[in-house]
Design an enzyme around this catalytic site. Structure first.
Site, PDB file in Angstrom:
ATOM      1  N   GLU A 123       0.886  -1.131  -0.169  1.00 54.80           N
ATOM      2  CA  GLU A 123       0.078  -0.033   0.142  1.00 54.80           C
ATOM      3  C   GLU A 123       0.902   1.291   0.132  1.00 54.80           C
ATOM      4  O   GLU A 123       0.601   2.304  -0.541  1.00 54.80           O
ATOM      5  CB  GLU A 123      -1.088   0.048   1.175  1.00 54.80           C
ATOM      6  CG  GLU A 123      -2.142  -0.986   1.076  1.00 54.80           C
ATOM      7  CD  GLU A 123      -2.710  -1.678   2.423  1.00 54.80           C
ATOM      8  OE1 GLU A 123      -2.314  -1.023   3.408  1.00 54.80           O
ATOM      9  OE2 GLU A 123      -3.464  -2.410   2.303  1.00 54.80           O
ATOM     10  N   GLU A 135       3.740 -11.017   0.580  1.00 51.93           N
ATOM     11  CA  GLU A 135       2.375 -10.480   0.700  1.00 51.93           C
ATOM     12  C   GLU A 135       1.972 -10.266  -0.847  1.00 51.93           C
ATOM     13  O   GLU A 135       2.154  -9.190  -1.293  1.00 51.93           O
ATOM     14  CB  GLU A 135       2.154  -9.122   1.378  1.00 51.93           C
ATOM     15  CG  GLU A 135       2.365  -9.184   2.822  1.00 51.93           C
ATOM     16  CD  GLU A 135       1.493  -8.494   3.668  1.00 51.93           C
ATOM     17  OE1 GLU A 135       0.830  -8.952   4.483  1.00 51.93           O
ATOM     18  OE2 GLU A 135       1.577  -7.077   3.361  1.00 51.93           O
TER      19      GLU A 135
HETATM   20  P1  PGA Z   1      -5.052  -8.422   5.172  1.00 50.25           P
HETATM   21  O1  PGA Z   1      -3.906  -7.417   5.027  1.00 50.25           O
HETATM   22  O2  PGA Z   1      -4.887  -9.326   6.082  1.00 50.25           O
HETATM   23  O3  PGA Z   1      -6.293  -7.656   5.602  1.00 50.25           O
HETATM   24  O4  PGA Z   1      -5.236  -9.229   3.624  1.00 50.25           O
HETATM   25  C1  PGA Z   1      -2.648  -7.997   5.249  1.00 50.25           C
HETATM   26  C2  PGA Z   1      -1.661  -6.891   5.168  1.00 50.25           C
HETATM   27  O5  PGA Z   1      -1.734  -5.878   4.212  1.00 50.25           O
HETATM   28  O6  PGA Z   1      -0.662  -6.781   5.742  1.00 50.25           O
END
Ligand code: PGA
Length: 261
Positions: free
Chosen positions: A100, A170
């Site tokens: 993000e 991720e």
């Molecule tokens: P999520 O987020 O478990 O809501 O998918 C994980 C993260 O962004 O670290």
């Protein structure tokens, strides 16, 4: 061998102070009265709450982390927060390079390398996030991209410094979507990351590096993910805001410790 298991909560930009306070109290109560008290759990909270959450978790196995720091050590950067500041308020960890932040704040590999450097100087363990978008995966570019994300940021470090880092894989398409990656896909990537660490540093460092998975972890899929031999724990977003879910995920993870030794 160093125990690699770790569970990390990423609260993101959620919860006003009162709710954050109550959530922490409930998590402390839940972990300190169960066998979970023997295992490390990190709460990565909004920086504003670090000191309060540190006070609430002081006598527990819970550690506190930040979600970001600025890439300069200090200076005229109005509104920003440094690694030294979050460390001085009690944090021991910091998420670096979350997708993000790469996406919305245009964080570059150079900025991320600088952030990691400042974290290490300030005694913070960086939790360095890597992961591909769906377009990369579909085009078979996953490993090229991960290679670049590792090479240009954390593989720049000398071995001793790298040993302070936690890696979090991720896949961007699994974050916040409710659709986690399947356990075999995750194991394939984690195994590959460990091999890259062995190539760059040593097999000893590879074997002791904690590699977390993150992306829609829930109590319902945690067991299948944590059963994978190279998955050492999770970076949990949405489910970390729900006490019952988070505690169940923690219990599932740490149950695998005794099973494996
Ligand atoms: P999520 O987020 O478990 O809501 O998918 C994980 C993260 O962004 O670290």
């Amino acid at each position: 061998m160093r125990e690699r298991k770790l569970l990390v909560a990423n609260w993101k930009m959620h919860l006003h102070f009162k709710d954050a306070f109550e959530l922490t109290q409930k998590i402390v109560a839940a972990v300190t009265t169960t066998p979970l008290q023997a295992y490390p759990i990190v709460l990565c909270v909004p920086s504003l709450y670090i000191e309060s959450v540190t006070n609430l978790t002081r006598y527990s196995n819970l550690f506190v982390g930040a979600q970001n720091v600025h890439h300069h050590e200090e200076g005229a950067f109005t509104g920003e927060i440094s690694a030294g500041m979050v460390s001085s308020c009690g944090a021991g960890y910091c998420i670096i390079g979350h997708s993000e932040r790469r996406e919305y704040f245009k964080e570059t590999p150079e900025m991320l390398a600088a952030k990691i450097h400042h974290c290490l100087t300030a005694d913070l363990h960086p939790i360095y996030c890597v992961g591909e978008k769906l377009t990369h995966r579909k085009a078979n570019h996953t490993f090229n991209l991960l290679e670049e994300q590792l090479a240009r940021v954390c593989f720049m470090l000398p071995e001793e410094a790298f040993q302070q880092i936690v890696i979090a894989y991720e896949p961007v398409w699994a974050i916040g979507t409710g659709q986690s990656a399947n356990p075999d896909q995750v194991q394939e990537v984690h195994r590959w990351i460990r091999q890259q660490i062995a190539k760059r540093y040593s097999s000893e460092t590879a074997e002791t590096t904690t590699i977390l998975y993150g992306g829609s972890i829930k109590s319902g899929n945690a067991e299948a993910l944590f059963r994978m031999p190279d998955v050492d724990g999770g970076l949990v977003g949405g489910s970390s805001l729900i006490v019952r879910e988070f505690i169940e995920i923690a219990s599932t993870l740490f149950a695998t410790v005794n099973r494996r030794v």
